[in-house]
Design a protein around this motif. Structure first.
Motif, short mmCIF file in Angstrom:
data_model
loop_
_atom_site.label_atom_id
_atom_site.label_comp_id
_atom_site.label_asym_id
_atom_site.label_seq_id
_atom_site.Cartn_x
_atom_site.Cartn_y
_atom_site.Cartn_z
N THR A 177 -4.37 4.17 14.31
CA THR A 177 -4.58 2.95 15.08
C THR A 177 -3.73 2.92 16.34
OG1 THR A 177 -5.10 1.74 13.05
CG2 THR A 177 -4.56 0.43 14.99
N ILE A 178 -2.45 3.27 16.20
CA ILE A 178 -1.55 3.23 17.35
C ILE A 178 -1.93 4.29 18.37
CG2 ILE A 178 0.32 4.82 16.74
CD1 ILE A 178 0.85 1.21 17.83
N MET A 204 0.84 -1.19 0.00
CA MET A 204 0.00 0.00 0.00
C MET A 204 0.88 1.25 0.00
SD MET A 204 -1.35 -0.03 3.97
CE MET A 204 -1.73 -1.79 3.98
N ASN A 205 0.29 2.33 -0.41
CA ASN A 205 0.99 3.60 -0.44
C ASN A 205 1.52 3.94 0.95
OD1 ASN A 205 0.94 6.74 -0.10
ND2 ASN A 205 1.08 6.38 -2.31
N SER A 206 2.76 4.43 1.00
CA SER A 206 3.40 4.71 2.30
C SER A 206 2.63 5.76 3.10
CB SER A 206 4.84 5.17 2.09
OG SER A 206 4.88 6.32 1.28
N ILE A 207 2.03 6.72 2.41
CA ILE A 207 1.26 7.76 3.11
C ILE A 207 0.00 7.17 3.73
CG2 ILE A 207 -0.03 9.91 2.80
CD1 ILE A 207 1.89 10.67 0.59
N ILE A 208 -0.71 6.32 2.95
CA ILE A 208 -1.93 5.68 3.47
C ILE A 208 -1.58 4.77 4.64
CG2 ILE A 208 -3.80 4.07 2.92
CD1 ILE A 208 -3.70 5.08 0.05
N ARG A 209 -0.49 4.01 4.49
CA ARG A 209 -0.06 3.12 5.57
C ARG A 209 0.28 3.91 6.82
NH1 ARG A 209 5.38 -0.23 4.90
NH2 ARG A 209 4.50 -0.50 2.81
N GLY A 210 0.97 5.05 6.64
CA GLY A 210 1.35 5.87 7.78
C GLY A 210 0.15 6.49 8.48
N VAL A 211 -0.85 6.93 7.70
CA VAL A 211 -2.05 7.53 8.29
C VAL A 211 -2.80 6.52 9.14
CG1 VAL A 211 -4.32 8.48 7.77
CG2 VAL A 211 -2.32 9.32 6.53
N PHE A 212 -3.07 5.32 8.57
CA PHE A 212 -3.82 4.31 9.31
C PHE A 212 -3.02 3.79 10.50
CE2 PHE A 212 -6.50 4.05 5.52
CZ PHE A 212 -7.74 3.86 6.09
N PHE A 213 -1.70 3.67 10.33
CA PHE A 213 -0.86 3.21 11.44
C PHE A 213 -0.89 4.22 12.58
CE2 PHE A 213 3.27 3.39 13.59
CZ PHE A 213 3.33 2.12 14.13
N THR A 214 -0.77 5.51 12.26
CA THR A 214 -0.77 6.56 13.28
C THR A 214 -2.10 6.60 14.03
OG1 THR A 214 0.77 7.87 11.95
CG2 THR A 214 -0.44 9.01 13.71
#
Length: 312
Positions: free
Chosen positions: A187-188, A175-185
């Protein structure tokens, strides 16, 4: 012990864990459902406990990596859809388990809080809006886990490369790094916030109970019973449940975060994570059964009825 034998040991351990945890949560779920049928207005504590048991039942039932292959293949859907739906539901239930435990902890803290404390004043509004809070939690977790539906594929789908295998049957596509970073941030942040609130409310309850115990000892300083006081038992129960919850979910957050960020898969680490994330779901119903006298009385009545039927 090699990797394969370690994997098999962990897999068998989870089957054992799932059998115990599923049985205990189903028992709690049915007990609370029967209580609701007997009372027109269920107590907030019972409503939250019932919701928590329901979530944990679904967590065990949607653990894709431990479902029989024949069962997955027999479902009349494409493999990608099976992975998307089961993995999505499991992730939503994991988030709801954290949210509901936090809700239960805050509710207990407001219940035992002295009347002149602000938390006690908050109790009335909090109690009347339990259902609304639960609905809010559902909306939040359904949204935060929506990326699973977009990027989950069947592990048998070899047309894609660079897949991150999350279970034996399901993987995550890049997945796109930006999308992954948004959902990761997001969720965490949710996990750390709710685990932190749960820990703080648990510490608050322990402090209140210790203060109450000291006052009781001061008022009844003549001859104390050698048995543990009810306050001490309640304190130990809260410490056990909250501490176990915080430790298990902290380990789960670390493992899942590192796997997602590093984009690495290890079957042994994955099975350790499955055991860890479901450990709380296994222990929680037993703590509830031990602390709720009504469940114990119901089990004793059922046992006596069964004995009468066998002897007659």
């Amino acid at each position: 012990m090699n990797t394969l034998s370690t994997y098999l040991v962990l897999k068998n351990a989870f089957f054992f864990q799932a059998a115990i945890g599923l049985s205990a949560n189903i028992l709690c779920l049915f007990f609370h459902i029967f209580s609701f049928l007997q009372h027109h207005k269920p107590k907030p504590h019972d409503l939250i406990s019932c919701h928590l048991a329901f979530i944990h039942v679904l967590m065990f039932l949607t653990a894709v990596d431990v479902l029989p292959p024949n069962l997955l293949e027999s479902l009349p859907f494409e493999n990608d859809f099976k992975c998307k739906s089961l993995f999505y539901i499991n992730r939503v239930m994991r988030g709801l388990s954290i949210c509901t435990t936090c809700l239960l902890s805050v509710h207990q803290a407001s219940t035992i809080s002295p009347r002149n404390f602000r938390l006690a004043r908050f109790k009335h509004k909090f109690t009347n809006n339990i259902v609304s809070v639960i609905c809010l939690f559902w909306s939040l977790n359904l949204s935060l886990s929506s990326n699973i539906m977009l990027f989950t594929v069947a592990s048998s789908n070899m047309s894609q490369t660079n897949l991150l295998q999350m279970t034996k049957y399901c993987s995550l596509s890049p997945m796109n790094s930006i999308i992954r970073g948004v959902f990761f941030t997001l969720t965490i942040s949710r996990d750390f916030l709710l685990v932190g609130i749960t820990l703080l409310s648990g510490m608050y309850m322990v402090i209140l109970l210790f203060r109450h115990q000291r006052r009781s000892q001061h008022l009844h300083s003549t001859s104390l019973s050698p048995r543990s006081s009810p306050e001490k038992k309640a304190t130990q129960t809260i410490l056990l449940l909250v501490s176990f919850f915080v430790v298990m979910y902290s380990v789960d957050i670390i493992i899942s975060s590192s796997s997602t960020l590093l984009w690495m898969y290890n079957p042994v680490i994955l099975n350790v994570q499955i055991l860890v994330v479901n450990a709380y779901a296994t222990i929680a119903p037993f703590v509830q059964i031990n602390s709720d006298k009504r469940i114990g009385d119901t089990l004793e009545n059922m046992q006596s009825v069964c004995c009468q039927l066998l002897t007659s």
